[in-house]
Design a protein around this motif. Sequence first.
Motif, PDB file in Angstrom:
ATOM      1  N   VAL A   1       0.826  -1.212  -0.077  1.00  0.00           N
ATOM      2  CA  VAL A   1       0.189   0.016   0.050  1.00  0.00           C
ATOM      3  C   VAL A   1       0.850   1.337   0.158  1.00  0.00           C
ATOM      4  CG1 VAL A   1      -1.700   1.219   1.439  1.00  0.00           C
ATOM      5  CG2 VAL A   1      -1.981  -1.102   0.866  1.00  0.00           C
ATOM      6  N   MET A   2       1.846   1.257   0.859  1.00  0.00           N
ATOM      7  CA  MET A   2       2.835   2.346   0.854  1.00  0.00           C
ATOM      8  C   MET A   2       3.370   2.707  -0.592  1.00  0.00           C
ATOM      9  SD  MET A   2       6.068   3.342   3.246  1.00  0.00           S
ATOM     10  CE  MET A   2       5.283   3.377   4.842  1.00  0.00           C
ATOM     11  N   ARG A   3       3.838   1.505  -1.195  1.00  0.00           N
ATOM     12  CA  ARG A   3       4.431   1.704  -2.505  1.00  0.00           C
ATOM     13  C   ARG A   3       3.508   2.348  -3.295  1.00  0.00           C
ATOM     14  NH1 ARG A   3       6.922  -3.669  -1.307  1.00  0.00           N
ATOM     15  NH2 ARG A   3       8.987  -3.252  -1.004  1.00  0.00           N
ATOM     16  N   GLY A   4       2.350   1.884  -3.350  1.00  0.00           N
ATOM     17  CA  GLY A   4       1.178   2.657  -4.200  1.00  0.00           C
ATOM     18  C   GLY A   4       0.805   4.040  -4.072  1.00  0.00           C
ATOM     19  N   VAL A   5       1.012   4.358  -2.625  1.00  0.00           N
ATOM     20  CA  VAL A   5       0.879   5.796  -2.259  1.00  0.00           C
ATOM     21  C   VAL A   5       2.092   6.472  -2.892  1.00  0.00           C
ATOM     22  CG1 VAL A   5       0.914   7.425  -0.323  1.00  0.00           C
ATOM     23  CG2 VAL A   5      -0.534   5.273  -0.499  1.00  0.00           C
ATOM     24  N   ARG A   6       3.217   6.036  -2.742  1.00  0.00           N
ATOM     25  CA  ARG A   6       4.511   6.635  -3.303  1.00  0.00           C
ATOM     26  C   ARG A   6       4.320   6.767  -4.683  1.00  0.00           C
ATOM     27  NH1 ARG A   6       9.968   4.166  -4.261  1.00  0.00           N
ATOM     28  NH2 ARG A   6      11.318   5.785  -4.454  1.00  0.00           N
TER      29      ARG A   6
ATOM     30  N   MET B   1      -3.999   2.270   5.302  1.00  0.00           N
ATOM     31  CA  MET B   1      -3.641   3.812   5.221  1.00  0.00           C
ATOM     32  C   MET B   1      -3.813   4.406   6.857  1.00  0.00           C
ATOM     33  SD  MET B   1      -2.374   5.072   2.758  1.00  0.00           S
ATOM     34  CE  MET B   1      -2.147   6.460   3.180  1.00  0.00           C
ATOM     35  N   THR B   2      -4.677   3.967   7.541  1.00  0.00           N
ATOM     36  CA  THR B   2      -4.967   4.294   9.113  1.00  0.00           C
ATOM     37  C   THR B   2      -3.905   3.820   9.783  1.00  0.00           C
ATOM     38  OG1 THR B   2      -7.351   4.788   8.625  1.00  0.00           O
ATOM     39  CG2 THR B   2      -6.538   4.542  10.865  1.00  0.00           C
ATOM     40  N   ALA B   3      -3.580   2.376   9.621  1.00  0.00           N
ATOM     41  CA  ALA B   3      -2.485   1.623  10.300  1.00  0.00           C
ATOM     42  C   ALA B   3      -1.082   2.323   9.985  1.00  0.00           C
ATOM     43  CB  ALA B   3      -2.434   0.443  10.112  1.00  0.00           C
ATOM     44  N   LEU B   4      -0.621   2.672   8.702  1.00  0.00           N
ATOM     45  CA  LEU B   4       0.446   3.138   8.181  1.00  0.00           C
ATOM     46  C   LEU B   4       0.579   4.810   8.957  1.00  0.00           C
ATOM     47  CD1 LEU B   4       0.355   2.221   4.395  1.00  0.00           C
ATOM     48  CD2 LEU B   4       2.243   1.732   6.147  1.00  0.00           C
ATOM     49  N   MET B   5      -0.394   5.437   8.900  1.00  0.00           N
ATOM     50  CA  MET B   5      -0.110   6.494   9.553  1.00  0.00           C
ATOM     51  C   MET B   5       0.045   6.627  10.857  1.00  0.00           C
ATOM     52  SD  MET B   5      -2.846   9.147   7.310  1.00  0.00           S
ATOM     53  CE  MET B   5      -4.216   8.067   7.029  1.00  0.00           C
ATOM     54  N   ARG B   6      -0.640   5.709  11.641  1.00  0.00           N
ATOM     55  CA  ARG B   6      -0.431   5.663  12.999  1.00  0.00           C
ATOM     56  C   ARG B   6       1.110   5.155  13.361  1.00  0.00           C
ATOM     57  NH1 ARG B   6      -2.814   1.628  13.981  1.00  0.00           N
ATOM     58  NH2 ARG B   6      -1.228   0.254  14.570  1.00  0.00           N
TER      59      ARG B   6
ATOM     60  N   HIS C   1       0.284  12.701   9.327  1.00  0.00           N
ATOM     61  CA  HIS C   1      -1.204  12.652   9.360  1.00  0.00           C
ATOM     62  C   HIS C   1      -1.995  12.751   8.079  1.00  0.00           C
ATOM     63  CE1 HIS C   1      -0.694  13.748  13.699  1.00  0.00           C
ATOM     64  NE2 HIS C   1       0.514  14.361  13.359  1.00  0.00           N
ATOM     65  N   ASN C   2      -1.212  12.669   7.186  1.00  0.00           N
ATOM     66  CA  ASN C   2      -1.884  12.636   5.849  1.00  0.00           C
ATOM     67  C   ASN C   2      -1.208  11.616   4.743  1.00  0.00           C
ATOM     68  OD1 ASN C   2       0.148  14.111   4.190  1.00  0.00           O
ATOM     69  ND2 ASN C   2      -0.664  15.904   5.779  1.00  0.00           N
ATOM     70  N   ARG C   3      -1.930  11.351   3.708  1.00  0.00           N
ATOM     71  CA  ARG C   3      -0.983  10.610   2.610  1.00  0.00           C
ATOM     72  C   ARG C   3       0.044  11.184   2.072  1.00  0.00           C
ATOM     73  NH1 ARG C   3      -4.467   7.514  -0.169  1.00  0.00           N
ATOM     74  NH2 ARG C   3      -3.567   6.831  -2.023  1.00  0.00           N
ATOM     75  N   THR C   4       0.259  12.561   2.000  1.00  0.00           N
ATOM     76  CA  THR C   4       1.598  12.917   1.205  1.00  0.00           C
ATOM     77  C   THR C   4       2.643  12.631   2.201  1.00  0.00           C
ATOM     78  OG1 THR C   4       0.492  14.830   0.200  1.00  0.00           O
ATOM     79  CG2 THR C   4       2.761  15.158   0.765  1.00  0.00           C
ATOM     80  N   GLN C   5       2.444  12.755   3.687  1.00  0.00           N
ATOM     81  CA  GLN C   5       3.470  12.334   4.680  1.00  0.00           C
ATOM     82  C   GLN C   5       3.709  10.892   4.425  1.00  0.00           C
ATOM     83  OE1 GLN C   5       1.490  14.025   8.013  1.00  0.00           O
ATOM     84  NE2 GLN C   5       2.763  15.692   7.923  1.00  0.00           N
ATOM     85  N   VAL C   6       2.811  10.030   4.326  1.00  0.00           N
ATOM     86  CA  VAL C   6       3.246   8.542   3.966  1.00  0.00           C
ATOM     87  C   VAL C   6       3.997   8.295   2.962  1.00  0.00           C
ATOM     88  CG1 VAL C   6       2.025   6.391   3.458  1.00  0.00           C
ATOM     89  CG2 VAL C   6       0.857   7.933   5.006  1.00  0.00           C
ATOM     90  N   ALA C   7       3.868   9.232   1.718  1.00  0.00           N
ATOM     91  CA  ALA C   7       4.571   9.009   0.537  1.00  0.00           C
ATOM     92  C   ALA C   7       6.149   9.528   0.846  1.00  0.00           C
ATOM     93  CB  ALA C   7       3.894   9.840  -0.664  1.00  0.00           C
TER      94      ALA C   7
ATOM     95  N   GLN D   1       9.693   7.362   0.960  1.00  0.00           N
ATOM     96  CA  GLN D   1      10.627   7.653   0.062  1.00  0.00           C
ATOM     97  C   GLN D   1      11.996   7.530   0.885  1.00  0.00           C
ATOM     98  OE1 GLN D   1      11.171   8.583  -3.144  1.00  0.00           O
ATOM     99  NE2 GLN D   1      13.379   8.657  -2.890  1.00  0.00           N
ATOM    100  N   SER D   2      11.680   8.147   1.953  1.00  0.00           N
ATOM    101  CA  SER D   2      12.880   8.296   3.200  1.00  0.00           C
ATOM    102  C   SER D   2      13.240   6.584   3.589  1.00  0.00           C
ATOM    103  CB  SER D   2      12.659   8.953   4.513  1.00  0.00           C
ATOM    104  OG  SER D   2      11.631   8.392   5.131  1.00  0.00           O
ATOM    105  N   LEU D   3      12.188   5.604   3.532  1.00  0.00           N
ATOM    106  CA  LEU D   3      12.757   4.091   3.711  1.00  0.00           C
ATOM    107  C   LEU D   3      13.286   3.716   2.546  1.00  0.00           C
ATOM    108  CD1 LEU D   3       9.431   3.388   5.892  1.00  0.00           C
ATOM    109  CD2 LEU D   3      11.463   3.606   6.834  1.00  0.00           C
ATOM    110  N   LEU D   4      13.112   4.374   1.587  1.00  0.00           N
ATOM    111  CA  LEU D   4      13.866   3.945   0.110  1.00  0.00           C
ATOM    112  C   LEU D   4      13.041   2.694  -0.375  1.00  0.00           C
ATOM    113  CD1 LEU D   4      17.672   3.946   1.254  1.00  0.00           C
ATOM    114  CD2 LEU D   4      16.405   5.704  -0.051  1.00  0.00           C
ATOM    115  N   LEU D   5      11.893   2.607  -0.280  1.00  0.00           N
ATOM    116  CA  LEU D   5      11.102   1.653  -0.794  1.00  0.00           C
ATOM    117  C   LEU D   5      10.994   1.986  -2.256  1.00  0.00           C
ATOM    118  CD1 LEU D   5       8.172   1.765   1.573  1.00  0.00           C
ATOM    119  CD2 LEU D   5       9.751   0.132   1.312  1.00  0.00           C
ATOM    120  N   SER D   6      10.831   0.771  -3.126  1.00  0.00           N
ATOM    121  CA  SER D   6      10.848   1.049  -4.407  1.00  0.00           C
ATOM    122  C   SER D   6       9.800  -0.075  -5.057  1.00  0.00           C
ATOM    123  CB  SER D   6      12.262   0.848  -5.313  1.00  0.00           C
ATOM    124  OG  SER D   6      12.812  -0.327  -4.766  1.00  0.00           O
TER     125      SER D   6
END
Length: 80
Positions: free
Chosen positions: A27-32, A55-60, A65-71, A75-80
């Motif tokens: 899910v995080m990759r999709g958001v990214r 998404m709720t679990a990821l944000m927690r 607090h939002n989708r942009t911050q998840v993205a 990026q900082s976790l270097l997910l690809s």
Amino acid sequence: MSNPIGAVDATAHGDTQIRLTPTQLKVMRGVRMGQLNKQIAFDLGIAEKTVKAHMTALMRKLNVHNRTQVAVAAQSLLLS
């Protein structure tokens, strides 16, 4: 303590361990990649409501607090 089967420990900025499930990572990759929840759900073969729950679990877990911050976190976790 050992990881639950399938869980992944991700390290943000080298100091904070964040335990994410394989689906949360997907899910995080999709958001990214800029996908909407509906697109992520289709790609993963799950309900859009399930994506929202992830998404709720990821944000927690990421303490954001939002989708942009998840993205940004992805990026900082270097997910690809």
